[in-house]
Motif scaffolding. Structure first.
Motif, short mmCIF file in Angstrom:
data_model
loop_
_atom_site.label_atom_id
_atom_site.label_comp_id
_atom_site.label_asym_id
_atom_site.label_seq_id
_atom_site.Cartn_x
_atom_site.Cartn_y
_atom_site.Cartn_z
N PRO A 268 0.83 -1.21 0.00
CA PRO A 268 0.00 0.00 0.00
C PRO A 268 0.86 1.25 0.00
N PRO A 269 0.36 2.38 -0.53
CA PRO A 269 -0.94 2.47 -1.21
C PRO A 269 -0.87 2.01 -2.67
N LEU B 126 -8.50 -6.60 8.43
CA LEU B 126 -9.84 -6.13 8.77
C LEU B 126 -10.38 -5.23 7.68
N SER B 127 -11.69 -5.21 7.52
CA SER B 127 -12.35 -4.36 6.53
C SER B 127 -12.63 -3.00 7.13
N GLY B 128 -12.10 -1.95 6.50
CA GLY B 128 -12.32 -0.58 6.97
C GLY B 128 -13.18 0.20 5.99
N ARG B 129 -13.08 1.51 6.04
CA ARG B 129 -13.88 2.38 5.17
C ARG B 129 -13.59 2.09 3.69
N GLY B 130 -14.66 2.05 2.90
CA GLY B 130 -14.51 1.84 1.48
C GLY B 130 -14.22 0.41 1.08
N THR B 131 -14.37 -0.53 2.02
CA THR B 131 -14.16 -1.94 1.72
C THR B 131 -15.30 -2.76 2.31
N VAL C 296 -11.34 -9.61 1.80
CA VAL C 296 -11.67 -8.19 1.86
C VAL C 296 -11.63 -7.63 0.44
N TYR C 297 -12.69 -6.91 0.05
CA TYR C 297 -12.82 -6.36 -1.29
C TYR C 297 -12.99 -4.84 -1.25
N ALA C 298 -12.62 -4.18 -2.35
CA ALA C 298 -12.84 -2.73 -2.48
C ALA C 298 -14.30 -2.47 -2.83
N ALA C 299 -14.92 -1.52 -2.13
CA ALA C 299 -16.31 -1.16 -2.41
C ALA C 299 -16.40 -0.01 -3.40
N LEU C 300 -15.27 0.64 -3.68
CA LEU C 300 -15.26 1.77 -4.61
C LEU C 300 -13.87 1.90 -5.21
N ALA C 301 -13.76 2.74 -6.23
CA ALA C 301 -12.47 2.98 -6.87
C ALA C 301 -11.68 3.98 -6.05
N GLY C 302 -10.41 3.68 -5.82
CA GLY C 302 -9.60 4.61 -5.05
C GLY C 302 -8.27 4.01 -4.67
N ALA D 70 -9.52 4.96 -0.05
CA ALA D 70 -9.84 6.39 -0.14
C ALA D 70 -10.29 6.69 -1.56
N PRO D 71 -11.49 7.29 -1.74
CA PRO D 71 -12.00 7.52 -3.09
C PRO D 71 -11.11 8.46 -3.89
N ASN D 72 -11.06 8.24 -5.20
CA ASN D 72 -10.30 9.12 -6.09
C ASN D 72 -10.91 10.51 -6.09
N ARG D 73 -10.08 11.50 -6.14
CA ARG D 73 -10.56 12.89 -6.16
C ARG D 73 -11.37 13.15 -7.41
#
Length: 220
Positions: A34-35, A51-56, A63-69, A84-87
């Motif tokens: 990472p990153p 562990l699964s945190g924000r955006g996962t 553990v999977y990504a819930a969004l692009a970032g 962390a989501p892409n800007r």
């Protein structure tokens, strides 16, 4: 006169299979440190180790990504993965513990209301997240007397608060933590809009008939 050719430089040793494998493994390790960038649904690691945190989200032991970032490690010993989501990209908002969300009830049982989260606060979600309101999380008092079908119906829109993260992109929700939590929009059996008249009843705008709900305090 033409000079005789000089000695040839020694040939570089050809890497063995073990050396090539070691080099590839090192490249993969560097790329995976990472990153790094992830796409929605991309597998990020083993749920037994991370562990699964924000955006996962956690599903089927991974553990999977819930969004692009950008994937980041955080928490004690860097054991929590976050994305962390892409800007500049929409849909970066995800439900978090403590957040107030708006959900639509999609399925009812005697013990729970299964929902789809449609907004976090005032922000509509582009991703689909599931939530569940359990019988014990509807209200604090007389929990043993709670009847789920007298609190919610399929199609109701409910304001709730996120209690905890669940598995398979599911969140545990509560309507017991505040008077502002509960049904905010619903339709009657006759198809009319239900208007709140008390904490426990809403009235059909067409027939005037009352229906039971766990009603949220109207916004002032």
């Amino acid at each position: 006169p033409r000079l005789p050719p000089g000695p040839r430089p020694p040939a570089s040793p050809t890497p063995t299979g073990d050396a090539r494998a070691s080099s590839c493994a090192m490249a993969v390790a560097v790329a995976a440190a990472p990153p790094w960038a992830a796409a929605p649904g991309q597998r990020l690691g083993d749920a037994e180790e991370l562990l699964s945190g924000r955006g996962t989200y956690a599903e089927c032991g991974a553990v999977y990504a819930a969004l692009a970032g950008e994937v980041q490690k955080c928490g004690p010993n860097d054991t929590t993965l976050e994305v962390a989501p892409n800007r500049g990209e929409s849909g970066g908002t995800v439900p978090e513990v403590g957040a107030v969300v708006v959900v639509r009830v999609v399925r009812m049982t005697l013990e729970r209301a299964e929902c789809v989260i449609v907004a976090v606060g005032d922000t509509a979600l582009a991703e689909k997240f599931r939530g569940v309101i359990r019988k014990q999380d509807v209200r604090f008092f007389e929990v043993d007397k709670v009847s789920m079908v007298e609190c919610f119906r399929v199609g109701d829109f409910v304001r709730a608060q996120v209690l905890a993260l669940g598995d398979i992109r599911s969140y545990v929700l509560s309507t017991a933590l505040s008077d502002n939590l509960g049904v905010i929009l619903a339709r009657s059996a006759a198809g009319g809009v239900l208007e709140p008249i008390s904490w426990h009843y809403m009235k059909c705008s067409i027939t005037g008939e009352k229906e039971k709900r766990k009603v949220a305090k109207p916004a002032s």
